[in-house]
Design a protein around this motif. Structure first.
Motif, short mmCIF file in Angstrom:
data_model
loop_
_atom_site.label_atom_id
_atom_site.label_comp_id
_atom_site.label_asym_id
_atom_site.label_seq_id
_atom_site.Cartn_x
_atom_site.Cartn_y
_atom_site.Cartn_z
N UNK A 126 0.84 -1.19 0.00
CA UNK A 126 0.00 0.00 0.00
C UNK A 126 0.88 1.24 0.00
N UNK A 127 0.33 2.41 -0.39
CA UNK A 127 1.13 3.64 -0.43
C UNK A 127 1.79 3.99 0.90
N UNK A 128 1.20 3.55 2.03
CA UNK A 128 1.83 3.85 3.31
C UNK A 128 2.98 2.89 3.64
N UNK A 129 3.27 1.94 2.73
CA UNK A 129 4.38 1.01 2.93
C UNK A 129 3.97 -0.32 3.55
N UNK A 130 2.73 -0.45 4.02
CA UNK A 130 2.29 -1.72 4.59
C UNK A 130 1.96 -2.70 3.47
N UNK A 131 2.15 -3.97 3.79
CA UNK A 131 1.87 -5.00 2.78
C UNK A 131 0.42 -5.42 2.83
N UNK A 132 -0.14 -5.67 1.67
CA UNK A 132 -1.50 -6.20 1.57
C UNK A 132 -1.48 -7.67 1.92
N UNK A 133 -2.58 -8.16 2.42
CA UNK A 133 -2.68 -9.59 2.73
C UNK A 133 -2.63 -10.40 1.45
#
Length: 136
Positions: A126-133
């Protein structure tokens, strides 16, 4: 379970394979060869007019998916490893990207470069750097 993936990309062979290396390859698409492989050698034929008739030189400088239709490429990595072993004295580099036709978002690739053959799975971030499941 049937896996159906769209496969795009190619591997380059340098220097190109000549006919003696091509004719008995399991990756040559003809009536007998490439029946159980996920890749084929793209064959190029160059003809020249000689005093004795037409002279044809057959080479292969590319490896491509065996079809443009979705198929089950579960042996792609092992096919690339086998082809690399079959082509000693040649450098094979490139990648093929696999897109699952029934599970959007599942993208993986088989790559061959100076680090060797391997399979890598794409990650969604995601744009915030977190990974999608994962979509598994």
């Amino acid at each position: 379970m049937s896996i159906r993936m769209a496969v795009r990309g190619e591997f380059r062979i340098d220097p190109p394979l000549k006919w003696p290396a091509i004719k008995d390859s399991a990756y040559l698409a003809n009536g007998d060869g490439a029946a159980m492989t996920d890749i084929i050698l793209r064959v190029d034929a160059e003809e020249s007019d000689t005093e004795d008739g037409i002279h044809t030189v057959i080479t292969s400088s590319r490896v491509v998916p065996w079809t443009s239709a979705p198929y089950d490429p579960r042996n792609l990595l092992s096919n690339i490893k086998d082809l690399q072993a079959e082509c000693t004295g040649h450098v094979i580099q490139g990648q093929m990207v696999l897109y699952d036709v029934e599970m959007p978002g599942y993208i993986t690739r088989v790559i061959l470069d100076e680090a060797g053959p391997r399979e890598e799975r794409a990650r969604l971030v995601w744009p915030d750097g977190s990974e999608a499941e994962p979509l598994d």
